[in-house]
Each structure stands twice: as C-alpha cells, then as structure tokens.
Design a protein around this motif. Structure first.
Motif, PDB file in Angstrom:
ATOM      1  N   SER A 164       0.753  -1.589  -0.124  1.00  0.00           N
ATOM      2  CA  SER A 164       0.040  -0.053   0.181  1.00  0.00           C
ATOM      3  C   SER A 164       1.041   1.004  -0.260  1.00  0.00           C
ATOM      4  N   ASN A 165       1.872   1.371   0.694  1.00  0.00           N
ATOM      5  CA  ASN A 165       2.869   2.461   0.748  1.00  0.00           C
ATOM      6  C   ASN A 165       3.638   2.919  -0.541  1.00  0.00           C
ATOM      7  N   ARG A 166       3.505   1.344  -1.884  1.00  0.00           N
ATOM      8  CA  ARG A 166       4.059   1.983  -2.721  1.00  0.00           C
ATOM      9  C   ARG A 166       2.470   2.306  -3.958  1.00  0.00           C
ATOM     10  N   ALA A 167       1.783   2.231  -3.575  1.00  0.00           N
ATOM     11  CA  ALA A 167       0.448   2.543  -3.922  1.00  0.00           C
ATOM     12  C   ALA A 167       0.403   3.601  -4.373  1.00  0.00           C
ATOM     13  N   GLN A 168       0.358   4.192  -2.824  1.00  0.00           N
ATOM     14  CA  GLN A 168       0.819   5.656  -2.314  1.00  0.00           C
ATOM     15  C   GLN A 168       1.746   6.686  -2.932  1.00  0.00           C
ATOM     16  N   ARG A 169       2.903   5.925  -2.848  1.00  0.00           N
ATOM     17  CA  ARG A 169       3.850   6.134  -3.921  1.00  0.00           C
ATOM     18  C   ARG A 169       3.610   6.767  -5.386  1.00  0.00           C
ATOM     19  N   ILE A 170       3.443   6.209  -5.690  1.00  0.00           N
ATOM     20  CA  ILE A 170       2.865   6.366  -7.254  1.00  0.00           C
ATOM     21  C   ILE A 170       1.722   7.106  -7.481  1.00  0.00           C
ATOM     22  N   ALA A 171       0.740   6.981  -6.886  1.00  0.00           N
ATOM     23  CA  ALA A 171      -0.292   8.291  -7.102  1.00  0.00           C
ATOM     24  C   ALA A 171       0.035   9.303  -5.933  1.00  0.00           C
ATOM     25  N   ALA A 172       0.763   9.156  -5.778  1.00  0.00           N
ATOM     26  CA  ALA A 172       1.314  10.977  -5.285  1.00  0.00           C
ATOM     27  C   ALA A 172       2.251  11.860  -6.229  1.00  0.00           C
TER      28      ALA A 172
END
Length: 236
Positions: free
Chosen positions: A83-91
């Motif tokens: 989920s941290n990876r997903a957040q970085r992409i969205a950011a």
C-alpha cells in the motif's frame, strides 16, 4: 502493464483461496529488479526480452494498473509495503502531475517524468496510449486514490480531495449531455478529442461513484451511479 496484471491476478487468486503465494513472490521480484524506480516512486514502462529498456517513455496507464495491483497485494498479504508503493505512485501521478495540470491528467511522460502533451496527437483511438486526457482514467484514479487512502492510515487528506476533484472533472468535461455516455478522450482545453463511447469508462464511473458514495454519503454520487447504470443497461 502486463506484470501489473499478473500481480493483480495472483493477489485476487490468493484471496479466493488458491495457492498463488509463489507467483506473487516471483512477479514482485521481477518488478523490484527491473521495473520499480525508487527515486521516482513509480515504474519504468517496458523492456526487451534481454532486459534492455525499450523506449524513453514513462506511462500513467501502466502505473495506474500497478497502483491497483499493489492495493490488491496489500489486501491479500496484509502488508503495508504494497500500500505504501501504491501511495507513492498516486502521489507522483495524481497529486503532482494531475494537480499541476488542473486535474487534466497527462498520460505520457519522458524518463524524467516531464509531460509529453502532444504524444500520439494523430492516434485518437489508440487503446493504450491515445492522445489527450482519458476520461475513464480520471474516474479510475478517483477510485484508486480513495482506495489508497482507505488502505493506509487515512491521514493524507489530499487523497480524498483529489478523488473528488478527478470525479468532478471527469463528469463535467466527459459526459455527453446530448446522447449520454463518456467521451473516450478530451483535449487539454476540455473539448472532445474522441467522442466514441467505450464500455469501460462507464464501468469505472460506476465503481468510482459507488466508492465515493460509501465514503462521503453525498447523494450526488448515487445520482451518477444510477445514471451510469442506466446508460450501461440501455446501450451495453
């Protein structure tokens, strides 16, 4: 793009009770070794069979699906790493690039993540890399940023904000007020680029409006939810 869907499929299979844990480990190993760029917080695009980078291109589309896949992996494995990876992409793609372009999301970038707004200007019906703003992707990102917020610690309020902004922008510029349905793409000034009505943007509209309705309780999302379903029932 393809590896993202392998991870999505393997994660979904694990939740459904299949023994796909080794496949998740395998595809994540490939993603980590070749695709993921930690400096960018996003994925490279494509390689030859001997792992030479294919072209100087970065894509929002493939990273959108990798964001989705990482969210599925986080759910399947109960691991915040994903989920941290997903957040970085969205950011990067949404909070940085889409916000800087007034939510008219550029889809195509060079290797330094500079937008290439004229990319494929003459390919309006390309199924993966069309010119302009892809309306269905605004709706898909609306759902994914909200899902990323739900999967995390829910302290980054920009995710809720951008989810609402993307949805509102998509329906304002993308919905055809005469015949209904969503345009495939629009130009960066908001005018229609490709008026064709594909099925999948309506599906993304249904998913995004349902998710926003559950989180916000605002009746406008139920109105859009039913309007999308009515159009799907009539035409698809």
């Amino acid at each position: 793009y393809g590896h993202a869907f392998v991870l999505l499929a393997a994660s979904s299979a694990l939740v459904a009770g299949h023994d796909s844990g080794d496949l998740i480990i395998d595809v994540c190993g490939v993603l980590d070794e070749h695709f993921w760029c930690d400096d960018d917080g996003a994925s490279r695009e494509a390689f030859t069979r001997d792992w030479e980078e294919l072209e100087p291109y970065r894509g929002a589309n493939s990273n959108m699906h990798l964001c989705e896949a990482y969210l599925a992996a986080a759910d399947a494995k109960r691991d915040r790493h994903f989920s941290n990876r997903a957040q970085r992409i969205a950011a990067l793609v949404i909070n940085d690039k889409a916000r800087a372009n007034q939510w008219m999301l550029p889809e195509h970038f060079d290797v330094q993540w500079h937008p290439q707004l004229d990319y494929n200007h003459d390919l309006l019906d390309d199924p993966f890399r069309p010119y302009g703003v892809t309306i269905g992707h605004l709706l898909e990102w609306s759902r994914l940023t909200l899902s990323t917020w739900l999967a995390g610690d829910r302290t980054d309020d920009w995710m809720k904000e951008v989810s609402i902004e993307l949805f509102d922008r998509a329906v304002v510029i993308g919905w055809d007020p005469q015949s209904g349905g969503l345009c495939y793409t629009v130009d960066f000034d908001g005018s229609a680029a490709n008026r064709d009505k594909y099925w999948w943007p309506v599906a993304e509209g249904i998913a995004a409006s349902a998710t926003l309705l559950q989180v916000t309780g605002e009746v406008k999302y139920e109105t859009w939810y039913r309007q999308f379903w009515d159009f799907a029932a009539q035409h698809y």
